[in-house]
Design a protein around this motif. Structure first.
Motif, PDB file in Angstrom:
ATOM      1  N   LEU A 337       0.793  -1.224   0.000  1.00 48.15           N
ATOM      2  CA  LEU A 337       0.000   0.000   0.000  1.00 48.15           C
ATOM      3  C   LEU A 337       0.828   1.277   0.000  1.00 48.15           C
ATOM      4  CD1 LEU A 337      -2.829  -0.962   2.519  1.00 48.15           C
ATOM      5  CD2 LEU A 337      -2.888  -1.103   0.034  1.00 48.15           C
ATOM      6  N   GLY A 338       2.061   1.181   0.421  1.00 45.98           N
ATOM      7  CA  GLY A 338       2.892   2.379   0.456  1.00 45.98           C
ATOM      8  C   GLY A 338       2.319   3.426   1.384  1.00 45.98           C
ATOM      9  N   PRO A 339       2.297   4.704   0.966  1.00 44.09           N
ATOM     10  CA  PRO A 339       1.779   5.785   1.818  1.00 44.09           C
ATOM     11  C   PRO A 339       0.301   5.624   2.185  1.00 44.09           C
ATOM     12  CG  PRO A 339       3.090   6.675   0.022  1.00 44.09           C
ATOM     13  CD  PRO A 339       2.881   5.221  -0.276  1.00 44.09           C
ATOM     14  N   LEU A 340      -0.431   4.796   1.397  1.00 48.61           N
ATOM     15  CA  LEU A 340      -1.837   4.580   1.729  1.00 48.61           C
ATOM     16  C   LEU A 340      -2.004   3.805   3.028  1.00 48.61           C
ATOM     17  CD1 LEU A 340      -4.637   5.217   0.554  1.00 48.61           C
ATOM     18  CD2 LEU A 340      -4.628   2.949  -0.509  1.00 48.61           C
ATOM     19  N   ALA A 341      -0.915   3.250   3.551  1.00 51.59           N
ATOM     20  CA  ALA A 341      -0.945   2.541   4.831  1.00 51.59           C
ATOM     21  C   ALA A 341      -0.683   3.480   6.002  1.00 51.59           C
ATOM     22  CB  ALA A 341       0.079   1.415   4.832  1.00 51.59           C
ATOM     23  N   GLY A 342      -0.897   4.778   5.780  1.00 57.41           N
ATOM     24  CA  GLY A 342      -0.682   5.750   6.842  1.00 57.41           C
ATOM     25  C   GLY A 342      -1.824   5.741   7.852  1.00 57.41           C
ATOM     26  N   ASP A 343      -1.583   6.444   8.948  1.00 57.40           N
ATOM     27  CA  ASP A 343      -2.573   6.524  10.030  1.00 57.40           C
ATOM     28  C   ASP A 343      -3.247   7.881   9.980  1.00 57.40           C
ATOM     29  OD1 ASP A 343      -4.050   6.026  12.291  1.00 57.40           O
ATOM     30  OD2 ASP A 343      -2.488   6.721  13.651  1.00 57.40           O
ATOM     31  N   GLY A 344      -4.474   7.901   9.511  1.00 58.39           N
ATOM     32  CA  GLY A 344      -5.196   9.163   9.412  1.00 58.39           C
ATOM     33  C   GLY A 344      -6.566   8.944   8.819  1.00 58.39           C
ATOM     34  N   ALA A 345      -7.478   9.893   9.063  1.00 55.88           N
ATOM     35  CA  ALA A 345      -8.857   9.735   8.614  1.00 55.88           C
ATOM     36  C   ALA A 345      -8.961   9.723   7.096  1.00 55.88           C
ATOM     37  CB  ALA A 345      -9.713  10.865   9.200  1.00 55.88           C
ATOM     38  N   LYS A 346      -8.163  10.541   6.412  1.00 57.37           N
ATOM     39  CA  LYS A 346      -8.273  10.628   4.959  1.00 57.37           C
ATOM     40  C   LYS A 346      -7.856   9.329   4.279  1.00 57.37           C
ATOM     41  CE  LYS A 346      -6.813  13.302   0.933  1.00 57.37           C
ATOM     42  NZ  LYS A 346      -6.021  14.468   0.447  1.00 57.37           N
ATOM     43  N   VAL A 347      -6.686   8.798   4.661  1.00 53.98           N
ATOM     44  CA  VAL A 347      -6.232   7.549   4.034  1.00 53.98           C
ATOM     45  C   VAL A 347      -7.118   6.374   4.460  1.00 53.98           C
ATOM     46  CG1 VAL A 347      -3.828   8.215   3.631  1.00 53.98           C
ATOM     47  CG2 VAL A 347      -4.502   7.312   5.872  1.00 53.98           C
ATOM     48  N   GLU A 348      -7.684   6.449   5.667  1.00 53.49           N
ATOM     49  CA  GLU A 348      -8.602   5.389   6.088  1.00 53.49           C
ATOM     50  C   GLU A 348      -9.854   5.394   5.214  1.00 53.49           C
ATOM     51  OE1 GLU A 348     -11.093   3.858  10.040  1.00 53.49           O
ATOM     52  OE2 GLU A 348      -9.821   5.645  10.157  1.00 53.49           O
TER      53      GLU A 348
END
Length: 418
Positions: A337-348
């Motif tokens: 997932l790369g940066p899409l595996a970040g912790d935040g409401a938008k990427v979630e």
């Protein structure tokens, strides 16, 4: 005989009743025989407790003798303790599951009989103080019965709690043996548990999100709801697995309808979660269903509040088997997932949209329907996923869906460093 504490003041207070107790002495045997007969007629013991008849008769005899002794010796009835035989009888009833009301009703009946005899003696002796003596014997009877009921109630409840605790411990031990040992005596286990193992089983882990008495009530209501959903008529096996959790086995070969159970649970508003194991046959199925339900529970706990209230192991098995190596999970998610595996409401939000999009066969309209948003909104989000985050959705998506599932069930990978 009763244990008593006597003081001169108390003896003086009940001294006027001494002659009543003494006069009752020759009548004790007749009163006892009559009371045993009447008790057997009015409060019959059921088949389970039929062997207690002799012990009950002995208890009645002890109690009648004790009342006569207390009266004849001017003893304060508020200081007495039950005779040993009566206490033993109460404990036996507790271990046999006979209701406490049966015991207290019998004592009330006995009190009435001896009170009737005592008043008869007073009325047989004319005098201006008859009313005062009757009032005094009534006061004595009330105090005595209150003391007796209170003491016997405590004895009964203490034994009942101890017995239930030891019985539950024995059940827990047998269940642990069934789950962990191959040389278990299945026939003995079935007898103790009251549950057959040569049938189909459907296990469920149920736990409450609250504590205390509210948790106890919620678990019991959830058990009833599950039993109705399984259609087993309350023949389930229940084992406590903590202060606010339990494991259940239902004797059924039909998987539970998860969507229907979820709707019922949400409608009830019960603060509980449910994890279902797969249906299994025989002892091996009993074990596999329970272990799988436990794995599903662990996965739900890992996912936190975002997990659904009811989870079926068969639908999440690949993720339930991944809990042993968090570093590997984190590495896989970030690689795919790369940066899409970040912790935040938008990427979630983008991950959730992508997950539904792939599950709906890359259909924008069906995805919009599931998410209850406009089709253009779905298109915009997917464009962000493919353009900004460089994720391809037009090739083999197995690994991609797998990584999204890990994000959902193991959210700690989103904040874990590798």
């Amino acid at each position: 005989m009763f244990f008593v504490q006597r003081t001169e003041a108390r003896v003086a207070a009940y001294g006027s009743l001494v002659w009543v107790g003494q006069a009752l002495g020759p009548r004790v045997d007749a009163i006892t025989a009559d009371l045993i007969r009447v008790t057997e007629q009015m409060i019959p013991l059921n088949d389970v407790a039929a062997d207690l008849a002799e012990m009950r008769a002995a208890s009645i005899a002890e109690n009648i003798a004790a009342v006569q002794y207390v009266l004849a010796n001017g003893i304060d009835p508020s200081t007495v303790s039950p005779p040993a035989g009566a206490a033993a009888y109460a404990q036996r009833l507790a271990r046999r599951g006979v209701p406490l009301t049966i015991l207290l009703r019998a004592y009330g009946l006995g009190q009435y009989r001896i009170l009737d005899a005592a008043i008869g003696l007073i009325l047989a002796v004319p005098g201006p103080d008859q009313a005062a003596r009757i009032a005094e014997v009534l006061k004595f009877a009330g105090t005595y019965l209150d003391r007796l009921n209170s003491s016997m109630g405590r004895i009964y409840e203490a034994e009942r709690d101890r017995w239930l605790s030891s019985r539950q411990a024995a059940r827990q031990q047998w269940i642990a043996r069934l789950l962990d040992h191959d040389d278990v005596d299945v026939a003995a286990a079935e007898e103790v548990l009251g549950y057959r193992l040569d049938q189909w089983h459907h296990a469920a882990e149920v736990w409450s999100t609250v504590t205390g008495a509210e948790a106890v009530r919620a678990l019991e209501q959830a058990r009833q709801l599950l039993a109705a959903a399984m259609g087993t008529g309350g023949a389930e096996l229940v084992a406590a697995s903590g202060d606010r959790a339990m494991c259940l086995w239902f004797p059924t070969g039909q998987p539970c309808a998860v969507e229907k159970l979820t709707a019922q649970l949400e409608t009830s508003g019960l603060p509980v979660r449910v994890a279902l194991g797969p249906v299994g046959e025989g002892l091996s199925g009993f074990r596999r269903s329970a272990r799988s339900a436990a794995r599903a529970k662990a996965l739900v706990v890992s996912a936190g509040e975002t997990a659904p209230p009811v989870v079926d192991y068969d639908t999440i098995a690949p993720f339930a088997l991944l809990s042993d190596d968090p570093d590997e999970l984190t590495g896989l998610v970030h690689r795919v997932l790369g940066p899409l595996a970040g912790d935040g409401a938008k990427v979630e939000l983008l991950r959730n949209t992508l997950d539904v999009f792939l599950a709906e066969g890359a259909s924008y309209s069906r995805t919009a329907r599931v998410l209850d948003v406009h089709r253009n909104t779905v298109q915009y989000r997917i464009q962000q996923v493919t353009g900004r985050y460089g994720i391809a959705v037009d090739t083999d998506t197995f690994e991609l869906r797998f990584a999204l599932g890990i994000c959902r069930w193991y959210p700690h990978v989103l904040t874990r460093t590798i």
